[in-house]
Structure formats: structure tokens, C-alpha cells
Design a protein around this motif. Structure first.
Motif, mmCIF file in Angstrom:
data_model
loop_
_atom_site.group_PDB
_atom_site.id
_atom_site.type_symbol
_atom_site.label_atom_id
_atom_site.label_comp_id
_atom_site.label_asym_id
_atom_site.label_seq_id
_atom_site.Cartn_x
_atom_site.Cartn_y
_atom_site.Cartn_z
ATOM 1 N N GLU A 1 0.822 -1.202 0.000
ATOM 2 C CA GLU A 1 0.000 0.000 0.000
ATOM 3 C C GLU A 1 0.857 1.254 0.000
ATOM 4 O O GLU A 1 0.584 2.214 -0.735
ATOM 5 N N ARG A 2 1.918 1.257 0.819
ATOM 6 C CA ARG A 2 2.784 2.425 0.877
ATOM 7 C C ARG A 2 3.508 2.638 -0.452
ATOM 8 O O ARG A 2 3.631 3.753 -0.934
ATOM 9 N N LEU A 3 4.007 1.554 -1.034
ATOM 10 C CA LEU A 3 4.722 1.676 -2.301
ATOM 11 C C LEU A 3 3.806 2.190 -3.403
ATOM 12 O O LEU A 3 4.180 3.051 -4.196
ATOM 13 N N MET A 4 2.579 1.684 -3.474
ATOM 14 C CA MET A 4 1.640 2.127 -4.490
ATOM 15 C C MET A 4 1.252 3.584 -4.281
ATOM 16 O O MET A 4 1.192 4.365 -5.219
ATOM 17 N N HIS A 5 1.014 3.961 -3.056
ATOM 18 C CA HIS A 5 0.636 5.345 -2.785
ATOM 19 C C HIS A 5 1.783 6.287 -3.120
ATOM 20 O O HIS A 5 1.586 7.346 -3.717
ATOM 21 N N GLY A 6 2.996 5.895 -2.762
ATOM 22 C CA GLY A 6 4.146 6.733 -3.051
ATOM 23 C C GLY A 6 4.369 6.895 -4.538
ATOM 24 O O GLY A 6 4.758 7.955 -5.008
ATOM 25 N N VAL B 1 1.557 11.629 3.822
ATOM 26 C CA VAL B 1 2.174 11.746 5.138
ATOM 27 C C VAL B 1 3.473 10.944 5.177
ATOM 28 O O VAL B 1 3.524 9.813 4.688
ATOM 29 N N VAL B 2 4.505 11.536 5.742
ATOM 30 C CA VAL B 2 5.743 10.834 6.051
ATOM 31 C C VAL B 2 5.960 10.962 7.553
ATOM 32 O O VAL B 2 6.035 12.076 8.082
ATOM 33 N N ARG B 3 6.062 9.837 8.234
ATOM 34 C CA ARG B 3 6.227 9.851 9.687
ATOM 35 C C ARG B 3 7.699 9.647 10.038
ATOM 36 O O ARG B 3 8.296 8.649 9.659
ATOM 37 N N SER C 1 6.900 22.144 0.067
ATOM 38 C CA SER C 1 5.952 21.143 -0.455
ATOM 39 C C SER C 1 4.728 21.107 0.451
ATOM 40 O O SER C 1 4.610 20.233 1.312
ATOM 41 N N PRO C 2 3.802 22.038 0.292
ATOM 42 C CA PRO C 2 2.659 22.138 1.209
ATOM 43 C C PRO C 2 1.796 20.888 1.252
ATOM 44 O O PRO C 2 1.107 20.655 2.248
ATOM 45 N N GLU C 3 1.817 20.070 0.195
ATOM 46 C CA GLU C 3 0.978 18.870 0.184
ATOM 47 C C GLU C 3 1.689 17.658 0.779
ATOM 48 O O GLU C 3 1.126 16.572 0.842
ATOM 49 N N LEU C 4 2.915 17.853 1.184
ATOM 50 C CA LEU C 4 3.674 16.795 1.849
ATOM 51 C C LEU C 4 3.647 17.063 3.350
ATOM 52 O O LEU C 4 4.200 18.048 3.819
ATOM 53 N N ARG D 1 8.557 10.154 -2.078
ATOM 54 C CA ARG D 1 8.448 11.167 -1.031
ATOM 55 C C ARG D 1 9.311 10.798 0.185
ATOM 56 O O ARG D 1 9.842 11.679 0.857
ATOM 57 N N ILE D 2 9.450 9.492 0.458
ATOM 58 C CA ILE D 2 10.277 9.069 1.586
ATOM 59 C C ILE D 2 11.750 9.273 1.272
ATOM 60 O O ILE D 2 12.527 9.730 2.117
ATOM 61 N N ARG D 3 12.131 8.963 0.053
ATOM 62 C CA ARG D 3 13.521 9.192 -0.352
ATOM 63 C C ARG D 3 13.872 10.677 -0.273
ATOM 64 O O ARG D 3 14.955 11.051 0.201
#
Length: 289
Positions: free
Chosen positions: A82-87, A95-97, A120-123, A263-265
């Protein structure tokens, strides 16, 4: 696994982890009866019970512990997908925690998070303050910024700086010490205190460098603190010479499969660059991977 089996398995796993049907229902956002029905359906499909009902809740039967372990593996895999697909769909949204220590979350990281929000206001970046180690295999967080000698095998990251430790105290305090407890008890300074300070000379302790700093300011004793926590703090003086130089590498890391989520990278890279360029640690010429 058939989809209905996976759906039912989610309910079994929730009961196993929370220990009660009501707690599992709250976590999953359903009612008590739904949880009971799904658990019963799973047990009927698999040909036997998973739980023993006790006075304090539900206990996993000893010979079913491997079932729960397997359920966790399935849950982990589904969450990673799920995370990979969303990213992949939205690299700079969502969201990045970021999990880190209380001192880093309070004293170092907020300006960086503010800058990321501005660019990046949407991040959305959420800081999770904890001195314990979160379970990244369960994806409680996406990124860790953590002082540690090494990473767990299933995580990947880089050392971007090193934190040095020094003893600090209020002026005039004699050589009595404050101990490092909880997760801090595994640190290099804690090991030095254990090996070199008599137990009767340790008057109190804490599991947070910020708390230890305030205890030292109150005149309770010597606290071993990261330089960025103790240096420049009103009411404290550095007591060099009482212990040998000590430092620890600081990792910016993530669960292996998430490193390629854009986004995580990006957030990992920004944190690493920020810490490497900041004055809170010692420069690392060649990042350790």
C-alpha cells in the motif's frame, strides 16, 4: 490467500495484539459483534480455535503462536504494498512519519520540517518523539533519525553526523552522577558510567537527555549529555576531563522496501543534508551506508 481469509485474519491479529475483543473493535472501527463474528469465521475456516477466553481477555493458544506470527508477516507485506503504491502515485503528497529522540524532535528537527512544509505544502511530515526503538517492520514510522552504532538488518540508511557526549553540571556540584535509564541505558555513555562510577555515587537517573539536563541544572549531579543539549544551556557548565571522549553515529534510515518511495527518499535526503550541514554534530566526511 483468499481475500475473505485475509479479512478475517486482520480481526484475529487485532485481538491477539490488543488482548480483547473490545480493544480490537475500537482499533478497527467496528462493533464488538463484528470482531467476534470474524474471529469465529476464521476459526471455522481453519478448523480449530486460536484463542482461549480468560478472565482478563483473550489469550493466543500456545500452539497457535505461529499463526499470529504469520499473520503479522502478511500484514507487513500488505502495508508495504500500500505504501509503495501510494508513493508511486503521489511522490510529493501524503504523510511521512519521522521518528526520532525527544531532544532531536524538540531542539533540532522542527526548522527542517517547517522548511519542508513551505517547499511542499501537500507533503505532511509528522514527528514521532520516542527514545525507544519503534517497530519499523510494522510501519509505525517511515523514517528514523536515530543515534546508534548500527542499524537492524531490515533497515537501510546513512550516517550523516556524529554526536559527542560530555559531562555537565551546575556550578559547584560535586562528583555525584545521574544515571541513564530505559533506552538510554544501552548507550555508550551509560556503559561508561556502569563501568567507572560506583553505584553509591549515582544519585538519580532518567530516560531522556532533556530531563537529565534539567536535573543537572537543579544541582542534582553530573549528567552526560550530547553537546547540542548541554552546550550553551544556562546554569550548566561542561566538565571536560571527567570522562574520555565519546560519540555516536546518527543514522537517517528507513525500512528497506520504503527507500524507493519518492516522497520518503526525498525527506530522507533533506534530513541527511540538514544534519550534515548543521552545527549539532561532527561532520562525517564519507557517509556510512
Amino acid at each position: 490467500m483468499h481475500s475473505s481469509n485475509w479479512d478475517n485474519l486482520r480481526f484475529v491479529l487485532a485481538v491477539a495484539e490488543d488482548g480483547s475483543v473490545s480493544a480490537a473493535a475500537r482499533r478497527l472501527g467496528v462493533n464488538h459483534a463484528t470482531v467476534l463474528r470474524r474471529v469465529a469465521a476464521f476459526e471455522e475456516e481453519q478448523g480449530g480455535p486460536v484463542f482461549e477466553k480468560t478472565a482478563t481477555g483473550y489469550r493466543v493458544l500456545p500452539d497457535r503462536a505461529t499463526v499470529i506470527d504469520a499473520a503479522r508477516d502478511v500484514a507487513n507485506s500488505v502495508l508495504v504494498v500500500e505504501r509503495l503504491m501510494h508513493g508511486a502515485r503521489a511522490p510529493l503528497r501524503g504523510v511521512v512519519r519521522v521518528a526520532s529522540t525527544d531532544s532531536l524532535c524538540q531542539m533540532v528537527l522542527p526548522p527542517l520540517i517547517a522548511e519542508l512544509n513551505r517547499l511542499s505544502p501537500e507533503l505532511r511530515v509528522d514527528l514521532m518523539s520516542s527514545n525507544g526503538h519503534l517497530d519499523f517492520s510494522r510501519l509505525q514510522a517511515d523514517i528514523t533519525v536515530r543515534p546508534a552504532e548500527r542499524l537492524p538488518e531490515d533497515m537501510t540508511g546513512e550516517v550523516c553526523t556524529r554526536f559527542s557526549f560530555h559531562p555537565y553540571s551546575a556550578p559547584g556540584v560535586e562528583d555525584r552522577w545521574l544515571g541513564l535509564t530505559g533506552p538510554l541505558a544501552r548507550s555508550n555513555p551509560a556503559r561508561w558510567i556502569t563501568a567507572n562510577v560506583a553505584p553509591e555515587d549515582i544519585v538519580a537517573g532518567a530516560d531522556s537527555f532533556l530531563v537529565l539536563r534539567e536535573m543537572a541544572r537543579a544541582g542534582m549531579g553530573l549528567a552526560v549529555l550530547p553537546g547540542y543539549v548541554g552546550d550553551g544551556c544556562p546554569g550548566l557548565e561542561r566538565r571536560d576531563g571527567l570522562m574520555p571522549a565519546a560519540s555516536v553515529p546518527v543514522w537517517v534510515a528507513t525500512y528497506g522496501a520504503l527507500r524507493q518511495v519518492p516522497r520518503i527518499r526525498i525527506v530522507c535526503d533533506r534530513i541527511r543534508e540538514f544534519l550534515a550541514a548543521s552545527s549539532v554534530g561532527e561532520a562525517v566526511t564519507t557517509p556510512v551506508r
